[in-house]
Enzyme design. Structure first.
Site: not given
Length: 387
Positions: A153, A201-202, A326
């Site tokens: 990520n 994940s959407g 995050c």
């Protein structure tokens, strides 16, 4: 060039698409019944869920019964790791992962260590890659699970998932991959990959935040993470979020339809990378030039901090990140950048720019105009800079 707004933090979250929002509307306005209810209103809502499940399964090469909806990618990661660990404890309590995983994986593994499990954290090379040979060498008789992300990520590195999966299959060990960044960006066929579990994940693919899914291969034993009313074939309780499930299916449908055009994103990314490295001295690309996500560009700039760059770019209307959104409030440098060998001071000077199909050439031009100005401005204030 006048000030404009450029959103280039799509690895953190994407804007919900008009199509995904429209896909939600029937479940919000007409088919709002509880899918667990046996009356017509409830069963119509249930039909929407099953249609969405079939769409997602088709786009992942899975069976409909292998797709389970969650609230997000983090929940799916937790469920896959905890569920597999608890369900297979009689075989052993050893888990293998890497040092560059998302914190949803790393923190879950750390918690399991507190419960008596043993975790091996594999090193990565300078591009952030794990190799199948490392996994083979780390597997022990008591190893029950290997968890390696599909694509990083922060620096965009794509892992050799199919090869790692083959090693796990040969050794009789479950293999889970966090594919939150990969789904919609690279072709995925779960059976060709050979994975036992895969999370997504959407909100990374233009669906709303608050919806994700976990693929669990048929026959895989996994304990429940959430118990209650027995939804999702008794594996994940809680009344289903029907509107968001519909949005997720539409988002995956659109994203996979556009896979043949990701080269357009990569072309813009490469222009961004080449120009930054050429025009800004003492800059570095983090992650590989090849084998990275099409929309990911992660840089380190000497003598300055990423947070300052991010804030000044924000004043110019450019949204970027210093790493994983995050954990962006943390003062610690990125664990990913430290794992690939960057010293603390260089890891602190990182910037992640992540683009999508919606990013225009004019957006790239604007970033390339403002970024050198911001870097120079900060360097002139730095006591470490003598350029």
């Amino acid at each position: 060039m006048e000030k404009r707004f450029v959103y280039a933090d799509n690895a953190a979250t994407t804007a919900p698409s008009r199509e995904a929002i429209e896909a939600m509307m029937p479940a919000l306005t007409d088919e709002w019944g509880n899918p667990s209810s046996l009356h017509t209103k409830g069963q119509r809502a249930k039909e929407l869920i099953e249609q969405a499940r079939a769409t997602i399964a088709d786009r992942l090469g899975a069976m409909r019964s292998e797709i389970y909806f969650t609230s997000c990618g983090t929940e799916a990661d937790n469920w896959a790791i905890r569920g597999a660990a608890y369900a297979n404890v009689k075989k052993g309590k050893h888990i293998i992962t890497s040092k560059v995983e998302h914190h949803a994986v790393l923190y879950t593994c750390e918690q399991l260590e507190k419960e008596g499990f043993e975790v091996t954290y594999l090193d990565v090379d300078g591009d952030g890659r794990v190799y199948p040979e490392q996994v083979r060498d780390a597997i022990r008789p008591d190893t029950t699970l290997v968890a390696i992300m599909y694509a990083n990520n922060e620096i965009g590195t794509i892992m050799p998932i199919e090869e790692i999966s083959a090693v796990c299959k040969e050794k009789g060990v479950l293999f889970f991959t966090d594919a939150v960044q990969a789904v919609g960006n690279v072709p995925i066929d779960v059976h060709k990959l050979g994975v036992d579990m895969l999370s997504l994940s959407g909100h990374k693919i233009h669906a709303p935040k608050g919806i994700g899914a976990l693929y669990i291969k048929r026959g895989i034993r996994i304990q429940n993470l959430i118990n209650g009313g027995g939804q999702e074939a008794g594996k994940r309780s809680g009344t289903e979020n029907v509107p968001y499930i519909c949005a997720l299916a539409k988002a995956i449908e659109i994203a996979t339809d556009k896979l043949g055009e990701v080269y357009k994103i990569a072309r813009k990314r490469d222009r961004l990378i080449d120009t930054v490295l050429k025009t800004i001295p003492n800059s570095r690309l983090n992650g590989p030039r090849e084998g990275r996500l099409a929309g990911n560009a992660n840089f380190s700039f000497d003598y300055i901090e990423g947070e300052s760059m991010m804030l000044l770019l924000n004043e110019e209307g450019i949204c970027v990140s210093t790493g994983s959104a995050c954990s962006s409030r943390s003062l610690e440098p990125s664990h990913v950048l430290l794992a690939i060998g960057l010293p603390h001071e260089k890891a602190h000077g990182s910037l992640r720019i992540s683009i999508t199909h919606e990013t225009t050439d004019e957006d790239i031009d604007y970033i390339l105009q403002k970024l050198p100005e911001v870097v120079l401005r900060l360097r002139l204030m730095s006591p470490l800079y003598n350029g």
